[in-house]
Design a protein around this motif. Structure first.
Motif, PDB file in Angstrom:
ATOM      1  N   GLN A 161       0.899  -1.257   0.131  1.00  0.00           N
ATOM      2  CA  GLN A 161      -0.018   0.000   0.021  1.00  0.00           C
ATOM      3  C   GLN A 161       0.724   1.378  -0.031  1.00  0.00           C
ATOM      4  O   GLN A 161       0.408   2.406  -0.472  1.00  0.00           O
ATOM      5  N   VAL A 162       2.110   1.300   0.274  1.00  0.00           N
ATOM      6  CA  VAL A 162       3.005   2.512   0.405  1.00  0.00           C
ATOM      7  C   VAL A 162       3.094   2.929  -1.219  1.00  0.00           C
ATOM      8  O   VAL A 162       2.984   4.076  -1.327  1.00  0.00           O
ATOM      9  N   LEU A 163       3.073   1.917  -1.967  1.00  0.00           N
ATOM     10  CA  LEU A 163       3.276   2.435  -3.498  1.00  0.00           C
ATOM     11  C   LEU A 163       1.676   2.414  -4.215  1.00  0.00           C
ATOM     12  O   LEU A 163       1.703   3.078  -5.063  1.00  0.00           O
ATOM     13  N   GLU A 164       0.881   1.733  -3.467  1.00  0.00           N
ATOM     14  CA  GLU A 164      -0.259   1.778  -4.442  1.00  0.00           C
ATOM     15  C   GLU A 164      -1.589   2.125  -3.550  1.00  0.00           C
ATOM     16  O   GLU A 164      -2.526   2.339  -4.284  1.00  0.00           O
ATOM     17  N   GLY A 165      -1.425   2.692  -2.427  1.00  0.00           N
ATOM     18  CA  GLY A 165      -2.713   3.019  -1.512  1.00  0.00           C
ATOM     19  C   GLY A 165      -3.250   4.317  -2.076  1.00  0.00           C
ATOM     20  O   GLY A 165      -2.324   5.204  -2.688  1.00  0.00           O
ATOM     21  N   ALA A 192      -0.337   5.032   8.663  1.00  0.00           N
ATOM     22  CA  ALA A 192       0.952   4.441   9.433  1.00  0.00           C
ATOM     23  C   ALA A 192       1.709   5.370  10.008  1.00  0.00           C
ATOM     24  O   ALA A 192       2.378   5.212  11.086  1.00  0.00           O
ATOM     25  N   CYS A 193       1.972   6.772   9.259  1.00  0.00           N
ATOM     26  CA  CYS A 193       2.709   7.669   9.674  1.00  0.00           C
ATOM     27  C   CYS A 193       1.825   8.439  10.931  1.00  0.00           C
ATOM     28  O   CYS A 193       2.571   8.726  11.854  1.00  0.00           O
ATOM     29  N   GLY A 194       0.630   9.031  10.570  1.00  0.00           N
ATOM     30  CA  GLY A 194      -0.388   9.499  11.563  1.00  0.00           C
ATOM     31  C   GLY A 194      -0.347   8.997  13.013  1.00  0.00           C
ATOM     32  O   GLY A 194      -0.614   9.740  14.004  1.00  0.00           O
ATOM     33  N   LEU A 239      10.357   8.086  14.595  1.00  0.00           N
ATOM     34  CA  LEU A 239       9.760   7.138  13.685  1.00  0.00           C
ATOM     35  C   LEU A 239       8.654   7.571  12.799  1.00  0.00           C
ATOM     36  O   LEU A 239       8.550   7.281  11.502  1.00  0.00           O
ATOM     37  N   ALA A 240       7.892   8.661  13.302  1.00  0.00           N
ATOM     38  CA  ALA A 240       6.666   9.396  12.535  1.00  0.00           C
ATOM     39  C   ALA A 240       7.543  10.171  11.260  1.00  0.00           C
ATOM     40  O   ALA A 240       7.043  10.009  10.097  1.00  0.00           O
ATOM     41  N   LEU A 288       7.005   7.737   2.797  1.00  0.00           N
ATOM     42  CA  LEU A 288       5.622   8.015   2.048  1.00  0.00           C
ATOM     43  C   LEU A 288       5.662   9.105   0.929  1.00  0.00           C
ATOM     44  O   LEU A 288       5.081   8.915   0.049  1.00  0.00           O
ATOM     45  N   LEU A 289       6.345  10.201   1.388  1.00  0.00           N
ATOM     46  CA  LEU A 289       6.536  11.026   0.440  1.00  0.00           C
ATOM     47  C   LEU A 289       7.279  10.882  -0.999  1.00  0.00           C
ATOM     48  O   LEU A 289       6.993  11.118  -1.929  1.00  0.00           O
ATOM     49  N   VAL A 290       8.648   9.904  -0.755  1.00  0.00           N
ATOM     50  CA  VAL A 290       9.164   9.372  -1.800  1.00  0.00           C
ATOM     51  C   VAL A 290       8.300   8.629  -2.590  1.00  0.00           C
ATOM     52  O   VAL A 290       8.238   8.477  -3.893  1.00  0.00           O
ATOM     53  N   ALA A 291       7.362   7.583  -1.950  1.00  0.00           N
ATOM     54  CA  ALA A 291       6.657   6.759  -2.745  1.00  0.00           C
ATOM     55  C   ALA A 291       5.701   7.669  -3.508  1.00  0.00           C
ATOM     56  O   ALA A 291       5.244   7.227  -4.884  1.00  0.00           O
TER      57      ALA A 291
END
Length: 327
Positions: free
Chosen positions: A187-191, A198-200, A241-242, A249-252
């Protein structure tokens, strides 16, 4: 019997909003909190009004829908998006407490405390392997309660609320670990947007830790030196970690852009805003002053993201209304 919807195309569109739409209130509410921490009080109050109007609208929509389509609404409550009701309510409660509206904050705490165990059990019962980012909402809702409890504990010098918040804080971390086990990393690439939760979830956990530290005072004597040291270390680690999740996620998003509007994009804005708020809160409560500039940068990034998603939501609503309007 098939459901009947209002004759107005706009009302018909509104009645079909999924539970995930509650993330819009979460995103708007946390922007209000962040703008308040950054000293932009007028903008903060405007965001709060927008969040409250959206919260009232969604609450009314759910109540009416429960009367007309009980089975459908009950089924939707068991989806991860159902927990946005708890998270959104706690975020607004936290902001009202900062306005010294403690009675309103207490009412929102009571409501969210009633909803949280019911919705959490319903949602967790439907967990399976390879789930989208909404699986982390169990942690977000729990830590939202922890933040509001700790905020009210500081405002009202109520030690029992602080200790309740501490238990919710540790429970939220356990739920994060379980949710991570069920999360589909693809999901990191497809969500479509909710992978950002996951970050929030880590960011709101860091905010909960920071708020617990701030709740201590000479009057309450909540934590001894060892407790304080552990809370401080865990809070800083959660923020790190956040921020790491944020970067991944930004890179993805850059590697595989997903620019089309989706209601789950509100679940992108919320973690962005929450990470900014966590950084600003840790800056003040854990005495890490160099975090303020990056926290403010992240805040304005989240404001820009909110504006973009809001524009997409308006465009989507207009298209939906046109498609359902009588010809």
């Amino acid at each position: 019997m098939p459901a009947t919807y209002p004759h107005s195309p706009l009302r018909a569109w509104w009645t079909r909003r999924p539970p995930a739409a509650g993330a819009a209130v979460m995103a708007t509410g946390i922007l209000s909190v962040g703008l308040h921490l950054a000293g932009h009080e007028t903008l903060s109050r405007i965001a709060l009004v927008i969040g409250c109007v959206a919260w009232l609208g969604l609450a009314a929509q759910f109540a009416v829908g429960l009367l007309r389509e009980r089975m459908r609404r009950a089924a939707e409550a068991g989806t991860p998006g159902g927990l946005t009701a708890v998270a959104a309510t706690t975020v607004l409660g936290t902001r009202f407490s900062a306005l010294n509206r403690q009675t309103v904050a207490e009412a929102l705490l009571a409501l969210s405390a009633l909803l949280w165990p019911v919705l959490t059990v319903l949602v967790v019962r439907h967990w399976k392997r390879k789930m989208p980012g909404g699986v982390f909402l169990c942690c977000v809702a729990t830590q939202g309660l922890a933040v509001l409890c700790a905020t009210l504990a500081a405002a009202e010098s109520a030690a029992w609320l602080a200790h309740t918040a501490l238990m919710l804080f540790w429970l939220g971390l356990v739920l994060y670990g379980v949710a991570l086990h069920h999360f589909d990393l693809r999901q990191v690439l497809e969500g479509p947007g909710d992978q950002w939760i996951a970050c929030g979830a880590l960011a709101i956990s860091a905010l909960a830790g920071s708020t617990l530290l701030a709740a201590d005072s000479a009057r309450l004597h909540l934590w001894n030196d060892d407790d304080h040291g552990v809370l401080r270390a865990v809070t800083v680690a959660l923020l790190v970690l956040a921020l790491a999740w944020y970067a991944v996620l930004l890179v993805a998003e850059c590697v595989r852009p997903r620019l089309r509007y989706d209601v789950r994009r509100w679940a992108t804005v919320f973690p962005m805003g929450m990470t900014a708020v966590a950084a600003l809160s840790v800056c003040a409560d854990v005495d890490v002053p160099w975090l303020r500039p990056p926290g403010e940068v992240l805040l304005w990034i989240s404001v820009a993201a909110w504006s973009a998603v809001a524009a997409g939501a308006v465009g989507s609503a207009r298209a939906a209304v046109r498609s359902t309007a009588p010809r």
